[in-house]
Design an enzyme around this catalytic site. Structure first.
Site, short mmCIF file in Angstrom:
data_model
loop_
_atom_site.label_atom_id
_atom_site.label_comp_id
_atom_site.label_asym_id
_atom_site.label_seq_id
_atom_site.Cartn_x
_atom_site.Cartn_y
_atom_site.Cartn_z
N ILE A 268 -6.88 1.62 1.26
CA ILE A 268 -6.02 2.32 2.23
C ILE A 268 -4.60 1.84 2.01
CG2 ILE A 268 -5.57 2.78 4.66
CD1 ILE A 268 -8.46 2.11 5.25
N ASP A 269 -3.73 2.75 1.62
CA ASP A 269 -2.36 2.38 1.24
C ASP A 269 -1.36 3.20 2.06
OD1 ASP A 269 -0.06 1.53 0.05
OD2 ASP A 269 -0.44 2.48 -1.89
#
Length: 307
Positions: free
Chosen positions: A182-183
């Site tokens: 998750i960025d």
């Protein structure tokens, strides 16, 4: 002055139903329409009982709270105490935010005030007294939508970034399993549909993609004819413009999957509104993950307890 009880009841029934629906959307609860409508009906009974010998009870806060208990129980059922109170408190939150917003906008348009016995009375030309049907029917959905989007924004900000999650991509009836990161830096969306784009390494997709499509993903600018794409995959192909550091606008070849499934904080999240962008660069040198997950997927997906 005549009182149109049926119209007042219909208005309250509609507002209670929309508030329960907003609660379900915010918490991503599954619900049945008949239970939702029955929950709204229970809330609207207060209006009908106000014109009976029990009217003195209907104005008591304890009775109103009791009715809200039954509304939430009817709509979402009871699984455990925490589940019930999450639903109840979110229902109160939605009621206060939307109701307070309506009152604030209503008083914003007041141009006549009268003080009587240290109380402020208002006159509302064209808006009704206290709030006209048109004002409520337009303002209520708008404030509900605004509240929902603000809650989504807060949820995105509270997501723990740089967190690895299990990812399943179902594409052309085939399932690929991989690790995803998750960025918060991935804010890529399709500019036309606003669909979030997750980035996946080409190596993770080579088992199911035809060779011609894989070659096209290496040099999207070379695309000239639709015949270059296998007809089986033609309906799934999208071209998404993007910009990287030090380079002009480019095109990314993306695919429309059947579904993407994520496991995040003990919840299984299923997303259909998503595109899978193909990257030929190494996302993780140590190969800890094979895709970069758009943070919005955590918010817009359907959530169920992971098995």
């Amino acid at each position: 002055m005549p009182i149109y009880l049926d119209l007042i009841w219909m208005l309250n029934f509609g507002l209670d139903t929309i508030l329960l629906m907003l609660c379900a959307v915010v918490l991503k609860r599954n619900y049945k329409w008949w239970r939702l409508l029955l929950g709204g009906f229970i809330g609207s009974l207060i209006v009908l009982l106000m014109f009976t010998p029990f009217s003195h009870l209907m104005v008591h806060p304890a009775i109103k709270i009791l009715f809200s208990f039954f509304m939430v129980l009817m709509t979402f059922g009871y699984k455990r105490l925490r589940f019930f109170f999450e639903n109840l408190l979110t229902f109160y939150f939605a009621t206060f935010v939307v109701g307070g917003g309506l009152m604030g906008v209503h008083f914003l348009f007041q141009d006549q005030f009268l003080v009587l016995n240290q109380m402020v009375d208002t006159k509302s030309p064209q808006f009704g007294d206290p709030i006209s049907w048109i004002f409520v029917l337009i303002g209520f959905p708008l404030l509900s939508y605004f509240s929902k989007t603000r809650v989504d924004d807060l949820r995105i900000k509270n997501i723990t970034f740089d967190q690895l999650v299990d990812v399943e991509i179902i594409l052309n009836e085939q399932t690929l399993s991989m690790k995803g990161l998750i960025d918060s830096g991935n804010q890529l969306v399709d500019p036309l549909t606003k669909t979030p784009v997750m980035i996946v390494t080409a190596d993770s997709l080579k088992e199911i993609l035809p060779e011609g499509l894989m070659e096209l993903s290496k040099n999207v600018q070379s695309f000239s004819h639709s015949e270059d794409i296998d007809q089986e995959w033609y309906s799934k192909v999208r071209f998404v413009p993007y910009r990287s550091v030090g380079q002009a606008n480019q095109l990314l070849l993306a695919l429309k999957p059947d579904m993407v499934r994520l496991v995040h904080q003990s919840n299984t999240i299923e997303v259909t509104k998503v595109l899978v962008g193909i990257s030929h660069t190494t996302l993780s040198v140590e190969k800890q993950y094979e895709c970069i997950v758009h943070p919005k997927l955590i918010v817009i997906g359907e959530v169920s307890s992971a098995s």
